[in-house]
Design a protein around this motif. Structure first.
Motif, mmCIF file in Angstrom:
data_model
loop_
_atom_site.group_PDB
_atom_site.id
_atom_site.type_symbol
_atom_site.label_atom_id
_atom_site.label_comp_id
_atom_site.label_asym_id
_atom_site.label_seq_id
_atom_site.Cartn_x
_atom_site.Cartn_y
_atom_site.Cartn_z
ATOM 1 N N PRO A 200 7.344 19.321 14.765
ATOM 2 C CA PRO A 200 8.327 18.238 14.382
ATOM 3 C C PRO A 200 9.311 18.135 15.581
ATOM 4 N N ILE A 201 9.626 16.655 15.798
ATOM 5 C CA ILE A 201 10.661 16.216 16.831
ATOM 6 C C ILE A 201 11.859 15.484 16.295
ATOM 7 N N GLY A 202 12.050 15.234 15.235
ATOM 8 C CA GLY A 202 13.137 14.617 14.682
ATOM 9 C C GLY A 202 13.052 14.283 12.941
ATOM 10 N N VAL A 203 13.882 13.319 12.668
ATOM 11 C CA VAL A 203 13.988 12.935 11.403
ATOM 12 C C VAL A 203 13.854 11.368 11.039
ATOM 13 N N TRP A 204 13.193 11.088 10.077
ATOM 14 C CA TRP A 204 13.071 9.585 9.712
ATOM 15 C C TRP A 204 14.201 9.323 8.626
ATOM 16 N N ASP A 205 15.225 8.595 9.040
ATOM 17 C CA ASP A 205 16.302 8.430 8.085
ATOM 18 C C ASP A 205 16.029 7.182 7.132
ATOM 19 N N GLU A 206 15.176 6.271 7.584
ATOM 20 C CA GLU A 206 14.715 5.192 6.779
ATOM 21 C C GLU A 206 13.062 4.789 6.870
ATOM 22 N N VAL A 207 12.381 4.951 5.946
ATOM 23 C CA VAL A 207 11.207 4.578 5.911
ATOM 24 C C VAL A 207 10.653 3.744 4.825
ATOM 25 N N ARG A 208 10.590 2.350 4.944
ATOM 26 C CA ARG A 208 10.432 1.473 3.850
ATOM 27 C C ARG A 208 9.209 0.296 4.317
ATOM 28 N N GLU A 209 8.755 -0.467 3.283
ATOM 29 C CA GLU A 209 7.868 -1.453 3.482
ATOM 30 C C GLU A 209 8.722 -2.688 3.329
ATOM 31 N N ASP A 210 8.426 -3.498 4.438
ATOM 32 C CA ASP A 210 8.788 -5.054 4.133
ATOM 33 C C ASP A 210 7.724 -5.913 4.251
ATOM 34 N N ALA A 211 8.033 -7.259 4.405
ATOM 35 C CA ALA A 211 7.070 -8.045 4.451
ATOM 36 C C ALA A 211 5.959 -8.202 5.749
ATOM 37 N N ARG A 212 6.557 -7.369 6.726
ATOM 38 C CA ARG A 212 5.706 -7.325 7.731
ATOM 39 C C ARG A 212 4.900 -6.065 7.844
ATOM 40 N N GLY A 213 5.415 -4.982 7.481
ATOM 41 C CA GLY A 213 4.985 -3.739 7.481
ATOM 42 C C GLY A 213 5.619 -2.582 6.911
ATOM 43 N N LEU A 214 5.157 -1.201 7.611
ATOM 44 C CA LEU A 214 6.006 0.120 7.284
ATOM 45 C C LEU A 214 7.123 0.185 8.487
ATOM 46 N N TYR A 215 8.245 -0.063 8.014
ATOM 47 C CA TYR A 215 9.362 0.024 8.768
ATOM 48 C C TYR A 215 9.821 1.503 9.004
ATOM 49 N N ALA B 161 0.770 -1.180 -0.087
ATOM 50 C CA ALA B 161 -0.125 0.029 0.083
ATOM 51 C C ALA B 161 0.637 1.439 0.065
ATOM 52 N N TYR B 162 1.968 1.094 0.583
ATOM 53 C CA TYR B 162 2.852 2.208 0.759
ATOM 54 C C TYR B 162 3.832 2.511 -0.608
ATOM 55 N N GLY B 163 3.922 1.648 -1.228
ATOM 56 C CA GLY B 163 4.736 1.425 -2.363
ATOM 57 C C GLY B 163 5.146 2.818 -3.370
ATOM 58 N N SER B 164 4.000 3.082 -3.912
ATOM 59 C CA SER B 164 3.981 4.066 -4.866
ATOM 60 C C SER B 164 4.352 5.434 -4.096
ATOM 61 N N SER B 165 3.876 5.777 -2.914
ATOM 62 C CA SER B 165 4.033 7.128 -2.060
ATOM 63 C C SER B 165 5.603 7.199 -2.013
ATOM 64 N N ASP C 176 -1.232 7.371 0.293
ATOM 65 C CA ASP C 176 -0.190 8.619 0.031
ATOM 66 C C ASP C 176 0.199 8.848 1.368
ATOM 67 N N LEU C 177 1.592 8.507 1.982
ATOM 68 C CA LEU C 177 2.128 8.685 3.338
ATOM 69 C C LEU C 177 2.610 10.314 3.392
ATOM 70 N N TRP C 178 2.236 10.926 4.389
ATOM 71 C CA TRP C 178 2.858 12.264 4.576
ATOM 72 C C TRP C 178 3.626 12.171 6.054
ATOM 73 N N GLU C 179 3.362 11.607 7.116
ATOM 74 C CA GLU C 179 4.178 11.679 8.257
ATOM 75 C C GLU C 179 3.825 10.302 8.900
ATOM 76 N N VAL C 180 4.949 10.161 9.852
ATOM 77 C CA VAL C 180 4.622 9.088 10.869
ATOM 78 C C VAL C 180 5.070 10.011 12.313
ATOM 79 N N SER C 181 4.170 9.901 13.085
ATOM 80 C CA SER C 181 4.158 10.580 14.539
ATOM 81 C C SER C 181 4.451 9.867 15.536
ATOM 82 N N VAL C 182 5.108 10.191 16.673
ATOM 83 C CA VAL C 182 5.034 9.426 17.972
ATOM 84 C C VAL C 182 3.742 9.949 18.566
ATOM 85 N N VAL C 183 3.175 9.089 19.379
ATOM 86 C CA VAL C 183 1.850 9.486 19.979
ATOM 87 C C VAL C 183 1.889 8.540 21.186
ATOM 88 N N THR C 184 0.676 8.769 22.140
ATOM 89 C CA THR C 184 0.277 8.350 23.210
ATOM 90 C C THR C 184 -0.529 7.160 22.822
#
Length: 180
Positions: free
Chosen positions: A72-87, A49-53, A136-144
């Protein structure tokens, strides 16, 4: 799901950091989304589902605090799909006030979630929810509060969870020492 601040069509999904989280110094890594897992809204993200984005996004995916685009609190250095999910793997910036707060809360175990901010590109109805086929992935947050409660670390019930809890405690202690 809740609307993303200042972007009315943006959706969010949560996934507990739990056993998917590694905290080293100011680095975190884990799965922000798990394929095939039904969330509390009844949605299931399908593999791919994330591949194209991820291939076409002209900028990096943002790391936010609680989905707030002004925090913003930081930077994602790696964002990728693998067999399990969005790493995801990235660095929380301790030089930023909200970054220090996020690190302290992660270390204390007060927060334990990751959440995605996205727009649905293609989906199918499935039971009481949807199969999300393209996102279409925009962001990944650290949440409660994570949307996938089964991924949350709660009371170590087996030896694997106990070992994980010990590993996390050691990682948090090392992070505290680095920040001191």
């Amino acid at each position: 799901m809740k609307p993303f601040l200042h972007a009315p069509d943006l959706e969010t999904k949560y996934c507990a950091l739990g056993d998917e989280l590694a905290l080293r110094d100011c680095e975190i890594e884990g799965y922000a989304s798990l394929f095939g897992a039904k969330d509390q809204g009844g949605d299931i993200v399908e593999r791919g589902a994330y591949g194209s984005s991820l291939r076409t996004r002209p900028r990096k995916i943002k790391m936010l605090w609680q989905h707030d685009p002004t925090r913003p609190i930081g930077v994602w250095d790696e964002v990728r799909e693998d067999a399990r999910g969005l790493y995801v793997k990235g660095r929380i910036l301790s030089e930023v006030q909200d970054g220090r707060e996020a690190l302290a809360l992660l270390e204390a175990g007060a927060i334990d979630g990751l959440s995605i901010g996205y727009r649905t590109v293609r989906a199918e109805k499935a039971g009481g929810g949807r199969k999300l086929l393209e996102i279409d992935l925009w962001e990944v947050s650290v949440v409660t509060f994570p949307m996938l409660p089964e991924a949350r670390v709660q009371g170590a019930e087996d030896e694997g969870d106990t070992a994980l809890a010990q590993d996390l405690a050691e990682a948090f202690a090392a992070a505290r020492a680095m920040l001191a």
